[in-house]
Enzyme design. Sequence first.
Site, PDB file in Angstrom:
ATOM      1  CB  ALA A 177       1.044  -9.434 -13.949  1.00  0.00           C
ATOM      2  CG  LEU A 178      -3.098  -3.259 -11.773  1.00  0.00           C
ATOM      3  CD1 LEU A 178      -2.656  -2.077 -13.435  1.00  0.00           C
ATOM      4  CD2 LEU A 178      -4.804  -2.856 -12.408  1.00  0.00           C
ATOM      5  NE  ARG A 186     -13.832  -3.323 -10.655  1.00  0.00           N
ATOM      6  CZ  ARG A 186     -12.514  -1.367 -10.829  1.00  0.00           C
ATOM      7  NH1 ARG A 186     -13.195  -0.540 -11.129  1.00  0.00           N
ATOM      8  NH2 ARG A 186     -11.457  -1.452  -9.915  1.00  0.00           N
ATOM      9  CD  GLU A 227     -11.611  -8.639 -12.194  1.00  0.00           C
ATOM     10  OE1 GLU A 227     -11.861  -7.745 -13.010  1.00  0.00           O
ATOM     11  OE2 GLU A 227     -11.090  -9.588 -13.119  1.00  0.00           O
ATOM     12  CB  THR A 272     -11.799  -3.719  -1.966  1.00  0.00           C
ATOM     13  OG1 THR A 272     -12.016  -2.239  -1.608  1.00  0.00           O
ATOM     14  CG2 THR A 272     -11.115  -4.200  -1.624  1.00  0.00           C
ATOM     15  CB  SER A 273     -17.086  -3.749  -1.192  1.00  0.00           C
ATOM     16  OG  SER A 273     -17.182  -5.307  -1.743  1.00  0.00           O
TER      17      SER A 273
END
Length: 381
Positions: A124-125, A243, A363, A365-366
Amino acid sequence: MDFELTEEQRMIRDLARDFATEVLAPQAAHFDETEEYPQENLKKMGELGLMALTIPQEYGGIGADTVGYVLALEEICKADAAVGTVMSVQNSLVGHGLVKWGTPQQKEKYLRPAATFQKIGAYALSEPQAGSDAANQRTMAVKKDDHYLVNGAKNFITNGGVADFLILFVRTDPQAGHKGISCLVFDTDTPGFTAGKPERKLGIRASNTAALSFENCEVPVENLLGQEGEGFKIAMQVLDAGRIGIAAQALGIAQAAYEASLKFAKEREQFGVPIAQHQAVQFLIADMATRIQAAQLLTLRAALLKDKGEPHTEAASMAKLYASETAMQVTTNAIQVHGGYGYMKDYPVERYFRDAKITEIYEGTSQIQRIVIANQELQMQ
Ligand code: CAA
């Protein structure tokens, strides 16, 4: 770099492949359609050790390396990316954090049952105002005697509505920026905690995603993970590992879409021949195959670096960035190869396309991966 697989890595990959092919693949469309949480299948994966591949054997895990883990995750996601999401959170965002920073008591209480999926964890971030800007945490934890009093809200939390405990990031010092963030292991049966109803999503629909709320929740001080003020570093290092898993997930989805396209292109006839004989389709196939292999190499490289204990922040971001954009491109091409059929729910490629999109978002975005990569490159000069 040596990409020859060990006997153990092959065994883990094959175990995951067999389960994925026999159990997950035939049911994936059903769970996608109904958005039902596939509890029984996840439980079976826990029994097989697939929820604890990199967790040490002394805590009930398999004790495999990251290469074995990504190979297995790729196989699972090839069949059902929603299940793969749960596998990646449990193994990596939850398991890895507890292995690295957990006290012996925390490992006994949370890691051991998480290894067999008897306890489900969540990471939970994210908060409503803290997505890409993860340091902007507003969930407060105020220390009072032997506990922290937690108040705040989290957003888009995978497993949020089904978790037994959370790896919870909180602000313990309002003045100290990212150095004022800490990490707690939080029991979801704590009074004052509520999880919202499952979010309805474009893809990975069978996974649970929920908003969380904390109102005067008491957390014992012994549930602090790492040191006070160390939370942001923990969050970032856990994401470095996570990632690599998302890259594997993207690869699995891309691989599934590619294989479906090959099969379709050989069967479907237009202008008197299978469409695979038309150069227009061959070019799509060539691009798909090339990108998948490149993404595979980047993912294995990141996993190998992590296994060697070498820095892997940049490699993980490169693998996630490239593999997720590959998944999007390959699934788009897969629908194109299928033509009108690809747009229908009778074929699985429209699900792959919907599932692929999240890999470019969660995790980091690009765009965030590009920031991480550029920062690392510029530091090296
Ligand atoms: N490892 C260790 N330390 C790190 C680090 C890493 N990978 N990255 C940053 N740090 C440290 C820095 O060294 C710095 O420390 P010092 O002050 O001691 O020098 C500190 O952290 C702050 O670094 P930055 O100034 O670079 O931090 P920032 O606020 O600019 O943020 C960011 C950097 C890369 C943009 C980061 O905020 C980020 O990754 N954002 C994306 C968040 C994200 O991925 N969220 C996903 C949510 S979880 C999820 O999706 C799970 C799920 O449901 C499946």
